[in-house]
Scaffold this active site. Structure first.
Site, short mmCIF file in Angstrom:
data_model
loop_
_atom_site.label_atom_id
_atom_site.label_comp_id
_atom_site.label_asym_id
_atom_site.label_seq_id
_atom_site.Cartn_x
_atom_site.Cartn_y
_atom_site.Cartn_z
N SER A 1 0.41 -9.97 7.59
CA SER A 1 -0.35 -8.75 7.91
C SER A 1 -0.90 -8.88 9.33
O SER A 1 -1.65 -9.82 9.62
CB SER A 1 -1.50 -8.58 6.92
OG SER A 1 -2.43 -7.65 7.46
N ASP B 1 -1.11 -8.60 -2.22
CA ASP B 1 -1.73 -8.46 -0.91
C ASP B 1 -3.23 -8.74 -1.02
O ASP B 1 -3.93 -8.05 -1.75
CB ASP B 1 -1.48 -7.04 -0.39
CG ASP B 1 -2.06 -6.79 0.98
OD1 ASP B 1 -2.47 -7.76 1.65
OD2 ASP B 1 -2.10 -5.61 1.39
N HIS C 1 3.65 -6.60 7.92
CA HIS C 1 2.81 -5.74 7.08
C HIS C 1 1.76 -5.08 7.98
O HIS C 1 0.97 -5.76 8.64
CB HIS C 1 2.15 -6.61 6.01
CG HIS C 1 1.30 -5.89 5.02
ND1 HIS C 1 1.81 -5.35 3.86
CD2 HIS C 1 -0.02 -5.65 5.01
CE1 HIS C 1 0.81 -4.80 3.17
NE2 HIS C 1 -0.31 -4.96 3.85
N MET D 1 -3.74 2.78 3.51
CA MET D 1 -5.01 2.88 2.78
C MET D 1 -5.70 4.13 3.31
O MET D 1 -6.66 4.08 4.08
CB MET D 1 -5.83 1.61 3.01
CG MET D 1 -5.30 0.44 2.19
SD MET D 1 -5.79 -1.17 2.83
CE MET D 1 -4.56 -1.38 4.09
N MET E 1 -5.63 2.22 7.91
CA MET E 1 -6.89 2.54 7.21
C MET E 1 -7.57 3.73 7.88
O MET E 1 -7.63 3.78 9.11
CB MET E 1 -7.84 1.34 7.26
CG MET E 1 -7.23 0.06 6.69
SD MET E 1 -8.46 -1.26 6.69
CE MET E 1 -7.44 -2.65 6.18
N HIS F 1 1.36 -0.28 4.92
CA HIS F 1 0.44 -0.20 3.77
C HIS F 1 -0.62 0.83 4.11
O HIS F 1 -1.51 0.58 4.91
CB HIS F 1 -0.17 -1.59 3.51
CG HIS F 1 -1.18 -1.61 2.41
ND1 HIS F 1 -2.06 -2.66 2.21
CD2 HIS F 1 -1.45 -0.71 1.42
CE1 HIS F 1 -2.83 -2.37 1.17
NE2 HIS F 1 -2.49 -1.21 0.68
N MET G 1 -2.97 -5.12 -5.28
CA MET G 1 -4.00 -5.68 -4.41
C MET G 1 -4.70 -6.83 -5.12
O MET G 1 -5.14 -6.69 -6.27
CB MET G 1 -5.04 -4.62 -4.04
CG MET G 1 -4.55 -3.49 -3.14
SD MET G 1 -3.93 -3.99 -1.53
CE MET G 1 -5.30 -4.91 -0.83
N ASP H 1 -1.35 -2.52 8.19
CA ASP H 1 -2.38 -1.88 7.38
C ASP H 1 -2.98 -0.66 8.08
O ASP H 1 -3.68 -0.80 9.08
CB ASP H 1 -3.51 -2.89 7.10
CG ASP H 1 -3.06 -4.00 6.15
OD1 ASP H 1 -2.62 -3.67 5.03
OD2 ASP H 1 -3.15 -5.18 6.54
O1 LIG Z 1 -4.45 -4.59 2.93
C1 LIG Z 1 -5.12 -5.55 3.25
C2 LIG Z 1 -6.61 -5.50 3.25
O2 LIG Z 1 -7.00 -4.27 2.79
C3 LIG Z 1 -4.40 -6.78 3.58
O3 LIG Z 1 -3.09 -6.55 4.02
C4 LIG Z 1 -5.11 -7.82 4.42
O4 LIG Z 1 -4.90 -7.63 5.78
C5 LIG Z 1 -4.61 -9.17 4.07
O5 LIG Z 1 -5.34 -10.10 4.78
P1 LIG Z 1 -5.64 -11.55 4.17
O6 LIG Z 1 -6.41 -11.34 2.89
O7 LIG Z 1 -4.30 -12.18 3.92
O8 LIG Z 1 -6.42 -12.21 5.24
FE LIG Z 2 -2.31 -4.63 3.22
#
Ligand SMILES: O=C(CO)[C@@H](O)[C@H](O)COP(=O)(O)O
Ligand SMILES: [Fe+2]
Length: 220
Positions: free
Chosen positions: A8, A173, A31, A66, A35, A64, A135, A33
């Site tokens: 990520s 994740d 990956h 969110m 948001m 991903h 998650m 994210d």
């Molecule tokens: O979607 C998410 C958080 O919402 C993830 O993709 C995090 O970015 C993963 O990070 P780590 O927990 O591996 O540090």
């Molecule tokens: Fe994620």
């Protein structure tokens, strides 16, 4: 199912995004994210930045999302060429229609669920998706601790996929690291997202290969 490692980029140095993407060339996908500060209490970036990432890096993008109103916004990410688009079940009014739309645009359709969302309402719909994303932290931030309480759901989902004879990927994740990856894989996950575990390592390639090795060992 084959083990896939998706770092990520949430934990990368965004001022050096291009180099940070090059540093994970040993991975299967990046990956990314997205948001919106509504679905989760954090804000990252949207379509223009993700599209630019796709243009400058050869690594396939695992988006991903969110974000609220997934039905309206998710197709944009499929249309721009993301390899996989995960939208949240909690943010979609019509997940089957949305998955079909994403697939029609040429991307893999992935259904994401938060820790408190059960998989059971979606069990009969599994064939509509290329991947289920479970998650293992509350979404919103990198660097949180892995929630072992989510593992029985991973196991039930893997069982349902196998019982139906489907080729659906099972992604976990949140909090995936060298100390937790084996538990996730033993429960049935085959796609592992790791943000801080990869980007806090000096040698990102070595961190990716270590996770891959530990995951393979746990699958045997
Ligand atoms: O979607 C998410 C958080 O919402 C993830 O993709 C995090 O970015 C993963 O990070 P780590 O927990 O591996 O540090
Ligand atoms: Fe994620």
């Amino acid at each position: 199912m084959s083990i896939r490692i998706h770092p990520s980029i949430l934990s990368c140095d965004f001022s050096r995004l291009s180099e940070e993407l090059d540093a994970i060339s040993a991975a299967d996908m990046a990956h990314v994210d997205v948001m919106d500060n509504h679905f989760v209490p954090n804000l990252t970036f949207g379509p223009p930045v993700v599209e630019r990432i796709r243009e400058v890096s050869p690594i396939p993008i695992d988006a991903h999302l969110m974000i609220e109103q997934a039905d309206r916004h998710a197709p944009v990410y499929a249309d721009m060429g993301c390899a996989s688009v995960s939208f949240h079940a909690e943010a979609s009014a019509a997940p089957v229609r949305l998955a079909r739309e994403i697939r029609a645009l040429g991307a893999k359709a992935s259904l994401a669920i938060r820790p408190a969302t059960p998989i059971e309402p979606y069990i009969d719909l599994l064939a509509e998706f290329d991947q289920i994303l479970i998650m293992t932290v509350e979404p919103g931030f990198g660097g949180q601790s892995f929630l072992d309480v989510c593992l029985p759901k991973v196991t039930r989902t893997r069982q349902a996929i196998d019982d139906a004879g489907l080729e659906v990927q099972l992604q976990v994740d949140g909090g995936v690291s060298a100390t937790t990856v084996a538990r996730a894989v033993a429960a049935g996950a085959n796609v592992l997202v790791a943000g801080s575990a990869v980007y806090s390592a000096e040698d990102r390639t070595a961190a990716i290969e270590e996770l891959r090795e530990l995951a393979h060992d746990a699958q045997r």
